[in-house]
Enzyme design. Structure first.
Site, PDB file in Angstrom:
ATOM      1  N   ASP A  50      56.760  48.451  36.643  1.00 58.41           N
ATOM      2  CA  ASP A  50      56.011  48.273  35.376  1.00 58.41           C
ATOM      3  C   ASP A  50      54.908  47.187  35.639  1.00 58.41           C
ATOM      4  O   ASP A  50      54.563  46.256  34.798  1.00 58.41           O
ATOM      5  CB  ASP A  50      56.865  47.862  34.283  1.00 58.41           C
ATOM      6  CG  ASP A  50      57.927  48.916  33.804  1.00 58.41           C
ATOM      7  OD1 ASP A  50      57.433  50.180  34.008  1.00 58.41           O
ATOM      8  OD2 ASP A  50      59.002  48.492  33.784  1.00 58.41           O
TER       9      ASP A  50
ATOM     10  N   LYS B 175      50.858  49.945  38.116  1.00 61.06           N
ATOM     11  CA  LYS B 175      50.390  50.847  39.017  1.00 61.06           C
ATOM     12  C   LYS B 175      49.435  51.846  38.552  1.00 61.06           C
ATOM     13  O   LYS B 175      48.605  52.278  39.214  1.00 61.06           O
ATOM     14  CB  LYS B 175      51.899  51.356  39.800  1.00 61.06           C
ATOM     15  CG  LYS B 175      52.501  50.491  40.715  1.00 61.06           C
ATOM     16  CD  LYS B 175      53.656  50.903  41.170  1.00 61.06           C
ATOM     17  CE  LYS B 175      54.642  51.586  40.072  1.00 61.06           C
ATOM     18  NZ  LYS B 175      55.343  50.337  39.652  1.00 61.06           N
TER      19      LYS B 175
ATOM     20  N   GLN C 161      58.507  52.763  40.842  1.00 61.12           N
ATOM     21  CA  GLN C 161      59.168  51.257  40.392  1.00 61.12           C
ATOM     22  C   GLN C 161      58.609  50.217  41.134  1.00 61.12           C
ATOM     23  O   GLN C 161      57.335  50.102  41.409  1.00 61.12           O
ATOM     24  CB  GLN C 161      60.721  51.676  40.903  1.00 61.12           C
ATOM     25  CG  GLN C 161      61.520  52.787  39.817  1.00 61.12           C
ATOM     26  CD  GLN C 161      60.996  53.949  40.080  1.00 61.12           C
ATOM     27  OE1 GLN C 161      61.008  54.533  41.236  1.00 61.12           O
ATOM     28  NE2 GLN C 161      61.062  54.710  39.097  1.00 61.12           N
TER      29      GLN C 161
ATOM     30  N   GLY D 119      57.489  55.294  34.455  1.00 55.60           N
ATOM     31  CA  GLY D 119      56.542  55.352  33.577  1.00 55.60           C
ATOM     32  C   GLY D 119      55.426  54.770  33.755  1.00 55.60           C
ATOM     33  O   GLY D 119      55.163  53.710  33.764  1.00 55.60           O
ATOM     34  N   HIS D 120      54.247  55.637  34.083  1.00 56.32           N
ATOM     35  CA  HIS D 120      52.926  55.234  34.537  1.00 56.32           C
ATOM     36  C   HIS D 120      52.101  55.484  33.214  1.00 56.32           C
ATOM     37  O   HIS D 120      51.780  56.668  33.070  1.00 56.32           O
ATOM     38  CB  HIS D 120      52.692  55.927  35.845  1.00 56.32           C
ATOM     39  CG  HIS D 120      53.290  55.490  37.023  1.00 56.32           C
ATOM     40  ND1 HIS D 120      53.362  55.962  38.302  1.00 56.32           N
ATOM     41  CD2 HIS D 120      54.506  54.678  37.010  1.00 56.32           C
ATOM     42  CE1 HIS D 120      54.138  55.397  38.979  1.00 56.32           C
ATOM     43  NE2 HIS D 120      54.769  54.571  38.351  1.00 56.32           N
TER      44      HIS D 120
HETATM   45  P1  IMP Z   1      67.445  54.730  37.642  1.00 56.74           P
HETATM   46  O1  IMP Z   1      66.170  54.803  38.537  1.00 56.74           O
HETATM   47  O2  IMP Z   1      67.452  55.351  36.312  1.00 56.74           O
HETATM   48  O3  IMP Z   1      68.676  55.012  38.517  1.00 56.74           O
HETATM   49  O4  IMP Z   1      67.659  53.319  37.211  1.00 56.74           O
HETATM   50  C1  IMP Z   1      67.926  52.221  38.180  1.00 56.74           C
HETATM   51  C2  IMP Z   1      67.422  50.864  37.663  1.00 56.74           C
HETATM   52  O5  IMP Z   1      65.931  50.821  37.952  1.00 56.74           O
HETATM   53  C3  IMP Z   1      67.535  50.458  36.164  1.00 56.74           C
HETATM   54  O6  IMP Z   1      67.565  49.093  36.146  1.00 56.74           O
HETATM   55  C4  IMP Z   1      66.254  50.981  35.501  1.00 56.74           C
HETATM   56  O7  IMP Z   1      65.664  50.195  34.426  1.00 56.74           O
HETATM   57  C5  IMP Z   1      65.396  50.518  36.902  1.00 56.74           C
HETATM   58  N1  IMP Z   1      64.143  51.456  36.647  1.00 56.74           N
HETATM   59  C6  IMP Z   1      64.074  52.769  37.209  1.00 56.74           C
HETATM   60  N2  IMP Z   1      62.773  53.208  37.180  1.00 56.74           N
HETATM   61  C7  IMP Z   1      62.034  52.106  36.622  1.00 56.74           C
HETATM   62  C8  IMP Z   1      60.524  52.010  36.284  1.00 56.74           C
HETATM   63  O8  IMP Z   1      59.781  52.911  36.370  1.00 56.74           O
HETATM   64  N3  IMP Z   1      60.147  50.766  35.843  1.00 56.74           N
HETATM   65  C9  IMP Z   1      61.164  49.782  35.677  1.00 56.74           C
HETATM   66  N4  IMP Z   1      62.358  50.063  35.931  1.00 56.74           N
HETATM   67  C10 IMP Z   1      62.882  50.991  36.464  1.00 56.74           C
HETATM   68 MG    MG Z   2      56.877  51.829  34.192  1.00 59.91          MG
END
Ligand code: IMP
Ligand code: MG
Length: 418
Positions: free
Chosen positions: A13, A16, A224, A40-41
């Site tokens: 977040d 990007k 991420q 989430g972009h």
């Molecule tokens: P997962 O990717 O759904 O397995 O989540 C694993 C961890 O990564 C959790 O703490 C999520 O909140 C975090 N996470 C996954 N994708 C994002 C993202 O795009 N932005 C921020 N945190 C993320």
């Molecule tokens: Mg995001």
């Protein structure tokens, strides 16, 4: 033949999506190299706001080719929804989306399995996005995952899908209604996979053809952030897709010799969604003020993001593991209106780890004066208040990489180039 890699330097977040869209003005292709619909972009362009999850952010520009690399994971149902949402906004992706046949698919049962595996963790829950990302990567490395290209042999594809349905039914304690719903979701999954399969392409080959033109720019878009990387991040509170620049090469099938720039996206403060260590977290009114000013709520899950001061040590660490050639500092406008700002420049006892004892780190801060002026949408460095300039210079010093651009708002052109 330049490839620029764009990666997040914190816990995701960082902005990007907005920067990839900004940079894509001169790109032929934008290729997403990791993660899935957990990302989430957000892109704002032509008065519209687009929340993309797996589709590359560059697709918002109608002349850019979007690619999805083999190390991504894909839920065929949700990517179709994303495609339809873009098309509903007048942005056709027909003929300019290429998905590697090697991407692993998220079977509908994986979401249920993810809920179960989080529930099984008595303490130390990860707080995943619930998109079935972890189980998809686990099955990839267990070597019986379902790849997009498998759909081209329908009989073995159905056998593989059925195997995963049955495995989940045997593992989970599902009610008959749940089982019925699962079977119906599996039918939608099969139909969606067939529909999306028309975008299958050899992404590596396509990139090499684009790069034959010496002036063509390909942007490799990460997802991420580096601190969520399974190797270099705050393990075990990480995601399962690789988030660092090196992963662009493996996923998209080009060599490190193709890369000319690695652009690290760094938010002017820090946020994190989900559980895990966060040394500079502000669990107080200042954190609340940042959350409000920055609208820090998850694009994918809507969860309020945890907020804190910028961690300069982590910024330097992430810049190193990615080999950043430059940094874009984002959301600087959110920091207007504070009397003073803090940047973490070290930890007590000089100890550093991103491993299991990361939660023991106690930050040491440099205090800088704040500024009151609204700088939203500013595009000229000379117009920044001197305290804002000093803040940028302090970030650059501690991160050890030049801050060549600053994002001052969500709009495509809200950028200062220095
Ligand atoms: P997962 O990717 O759904 O397995 O989540 C694993 C961890 O990564 C959790 O703490 C999520 O909140 C975090 N996470 C996954 N994708 C994002 C993202 O795009 N932005 C921020 N945190 C993320
Ligand atoms: Mg995001």
């Amino acid at each position: 033949m330049p490839v620029s890699i764009v990666v997040g330097l914190q816990w995701g977040d960082e902005g990007k999506g907005k920067m990839v869209d900004h940079l894509a003005e001169t790109a032929v292709a934008v290729a997403r190299f990791s993660g899935g619909a957990n990302a989430g972009h957000t892109v704002e362009a032509d008065g519209k706001r687009f929340a993309l999850h797996l589709l590359p952010s560059g697709l918002v520009r109608k002349d850019v080719i979007g690619m999805i690399g083999s190390a991504c994971v894909m839920d065929p149902v949700t990517i179709l929804e994303e495609i339809r949402s873009l098309e509903g906004n007048g942005i056709s992706i027909e003929g300019r989306l290429m998905i590697s046949g090697k991407v692993n698919l998220t079977h509908p049962a994986y979401r249920c399995l993810e809920v179960q595996s989080e529930a099984d963790l008595a303490s130390g829950k990860i707080g995943t996005t619930g998109r079935g990302i972890g189980p998809t990567y686990v099955r990839k490395y267990r070597r019986n995952a379902i790849r997009l290209e498998d759909v081209f042999n329908m009989q073995s594809f159905i056998e593989l899908v059925d195997f995963h349905t049955l495995e989940a039914i045997n593992t989970l304690n599902l009610s008959s209604t749940d089982v019925e719903k699962l079977h119906s979701d599996v039918q939608s999954f099969i139909e969606a996979t067939k529909e999306v399969s028309r975008f299958t392409a050899d992404v590596s080959l396509q990139i090499s053809e684009v790069l034959r033109d010496r002036d063509a720019l390909v942007i490799a878009e990460g997802a991420q952030g580096s601190l969520l990387d399974p190797d270099h991040g705050s393990y075990p509170f990480v995601t399962c897709g690789q988030c660092v620049a090196g992963a662009a090469c493996t996923s998209l099938g080009f060599g490190p010799t193709m890369v000319t720039d690695v652009i690290g996206i760094l938010k002017a403060y820090t946020t994190r969604v989900g559980a895990g260590p966060f040394p500079t977290e502000l669990d107080n009114h200042i954190g609340t003020q940042i959350r409000k000013a920055g609208n820090e709520f998850g694009t994918t899950t809507g969860r309020p993001r945890r907020c804190g001061w910028l961690d300069g040590v982590l910024a330097g660490y992430s810049a190193r593991i990615n080999g950043c050639t430059s940094i874009t500092l984002t959301l600087l406008d959110v920091l207007s209106g504070f009397d003073e700002l803090k940047i973490c420049t070290g930890y007590e006892g000089d100890h550093f780890t991103t491993g299991r004892s990361m939660d023991k780190l106690i930050p040491v801060y440099e205090i800088l004066p704040g500024w009151q002026e609204d700088i939203r949408g500013e595009t000229d460095w000379d117009n920044l208040p001197s305290a804002a300039k000093d803040y940028v210079l302090a970030v650059e010093k501690i991160a050890g990489v030049p801050v060549t651009s600053i994002s001052t708002g969500p709009g495509r052109n809200d950028v200062i180039w220095r």
